[in-house]
Motif scaffolding. Structure first.
Motif: not given
Length: 277
Positions: A203-211
């Protein structure tokens, strides 16, 4: 189902949308470049977070790298040890379960230009060495449906597939037009923000999207075979380890004379079912 991202975790859908196009149109051959970094929390059975085990995906327009990392042990530079005991309480040998070097890398390389994928094995009790194998890129046969939900401010659509022994559900957002996700997942018209199998073994769940800046490791020049070679090797090692552990009360020595008590069993939970039944 509650949202899994806080507003602070994301800079917003428009920022993420901009990142994709900025990267796609300004990709260069420099060793270090700013790319999209998507961080996923790894969960185990019963939807419990696996400590600080996370998967980070670094994405450019031509390549992406998915990196599994045990942050806790990497940060402390420590080993995780197990000391075996028998049923009389006597202490046996001490074995290393996680080494600092094990936390530094476990890559899945996606080569978009050549439509290929490469993956490194993780070092474990069953598979004790690092090897690199090739695989086809995004070879899941997704079925899109009309179910939607919001994850943070993103409207996500649902897709399902049966892939190498497991039934998966993915939630992806076309608002981030990146056909990618954690581990080997991808091939959908948007970034996968959440994906899990029906038994919640993985199970994978996103926590952040950054550059952020990232130096892509070179693509493997040599491999130890393809996925089916890996599965064959894993089966052989698993059966050997299973026989050893179950015949010696969890001692890695089938001839152990001091091993008594209830025999233990081991099992293999992997995203792809690798063990022949």
């Amino acid at each position: 189902m509650k949202q899994v991202l806080s507003s602070s975790a994301f800079a917003g859908k428009h920022f993420a949308f901009f990142l994709f196009f900025a990267i796609a149109h300004s990709y260069s051959s420099k060793a270090q470049e700013k790319v999209i970094k998507v961080v996923y929390q790894n969960y185990g059975e019963e939807n419990k977070p696996l400590g600080k085990l996370k998967t980070s995906v670094f994405i450019s327009d031509s390549i992406s790298v998915s990196l599994l990392q045990l942050d806790y042990y990497f940060e402390l530079g420590k080993q995780m040890l197990r000391t075996d005991t028998n049923n009389t309480g006597n202490t046996g040998h001490t074995s290393v379960i996680v080494r600092p070097e094990d936390t530094l890398k476990r890559y899945v390389y996606k080569d978009f230009k050549n439509d290929r994928l490469y993956f490194e094995t993780n070092r474990s009790t069953i598979y004790p060495v690092f090897k690199t194998f090739s695989d086809s890129l995004h070879n899941m046969q997704w079925v899109l449906n009309e179910k939607v939900k919001k994850i943070d401010s993103f409207v996500c659509s649902q897709a399902t597939c049966f892939f190498r022994g497991r039934s998966y559900t993915a939630w992806y957002t076309p608002e981030i037009p990146v056909s990618n996700g954690p581990w080997k997942f991808g091939g959908l018209p948007g970034l996968i923000l959440e994906v899990y199998d029906s038994a919640k073994v993985v199970y994978w769940r996103v926590v952040s999207v950054i550059k952020e800046p990232f130096v892509f490791p070179p693509l493997p020049q040599k491999t130890n075979g393809n996925f089916y070679d890996y599965k064959r090797d894993y089966n052989a090692l698993y059966l050997k380890m299973k026989k050893s552990f179950e015949s010696a009360n969890d001692q890695n020595d089938p001839d152990c004379k001091g091993c008594t008590g209830v025999k233990k069993t081991i099992k293999s939970n992997t995203p792809e079912i690798l063990i022949d039944q």
